[in-house]
Design a protein around this motif. Structure first.
Motif, PDB file in Angstrom:
ATOM      1  N   PRO A  16      42.744  32.744  31.757  1.00  0.00           N
ATOM      2  CA  PRO A  16      43.460  33.505  32.784  1.00  0.00           C
ATOM      3  C   PRO A  16      44.106  34.757  32.192  1.00  0.00           C
ATOM      4  CG  PRO A  16      44.275  31.236  32.674  1.00  0.00           C
ATOM      5  CD  PRO A  16      43.282  31.417  31.579  1.00  0.00           C
ATOM      6  N   CYS A  17      43.764  35.910  32.763  1.00  0.00           N
ATOM      7  CA  CYS A  17      44.305  37.186  32.306  1.00  0.00           C
ATOM      8  C   CYS A  17      45.246  37.763  33.357  1.00  0.00           C
ATOM      9  CB  CYS A  17      43.177  38.172  32.029  1.00  0.00           C
ATOM     10  SG  CYS A  17      42.167  37.718  30.617  1.00  0.00           S
ATOM     11  N   ILE A  18      46.098  38.633  32.931  1.00  0.00           N
ATOM     12  CA  ILE A  18      47.088  39.249  33.808  1.00  0.00           C
ATOM     13  C   ILE A  18      46.484  40.472  34.474  1.00  0.00           C
ATOM     14  CG2 ILE A  18      49.363  40.337  33.866  1.00  0.00           C
ATOM     15  CD1 ILE A  18      49.823  38.597  31.222  1.00  0.00           C
ATOM     16  N   ARG A  19      46.463  40.465  35.809  1.00  0.00           N
ATOM     17  CA  ARG A  19      45.985  41.596  36.614  1.00  0.00           C
ATOM     18  C   ARG A  19      44.661  42.164  36.136  1.00  0.00           C
ATOM     19  NH1 ARG A  19      48.766  46.049  36.215  1.00  0.00           N
ATOM     20  NH2 ARG A  19      50.170  45.431  34.575  1.00  0.00           N
ATOM     21  N   GLY A  20      43.794  41.332  35.618  1.00  0.00           N
ATOM     22  CA  GLY A  20      42.499  41.816  35.170  1.00  0.00           C
ATOM     23  C   GLY A  20      42.533  42.514  33.826  1.00  0.00           C
TER      24      GLY A  20
END
Length: 73
Positions: A16-20
């Motif tokens: 899971p990454c933050i805002r892409g």
């Protein structure tokens, strides 16, 4: 508005990454666990916004709630 984490198979092995971005939720959680302040994290990762940190904490809490369930009696 910030979101907790996005899953993209082609980025950071699908973590899971933050805002892409290429910054994972785990990266920032590890920074927080090591004692870094929000200001230090934002200075180290200038693409982040304060809302991102709160959103990923909410993401981690929601994930934990889904993983830990008490079976009905």
């Amino acid at each position: 508005m910030a979101q907790g984490g996005t899953l993209e198979p082609d980025k950071r092995s699908g973590k899971p990454c933050i805002r892409g971005l290429r910054i994972t939720v785990y990266d920032v959680l590890e920074y927080l666990a090591s004692g870094m302040t929000e200001a230090e994290i934002l200075a180290d990762l200038p693409d982040l916004e304060p809302e991102d940190i709160r959103a990923e904490l909410a993401f981690a809490a929601a994930r934990e709630r889904r993983l830990v369930s008490i079976p009905p009696e």
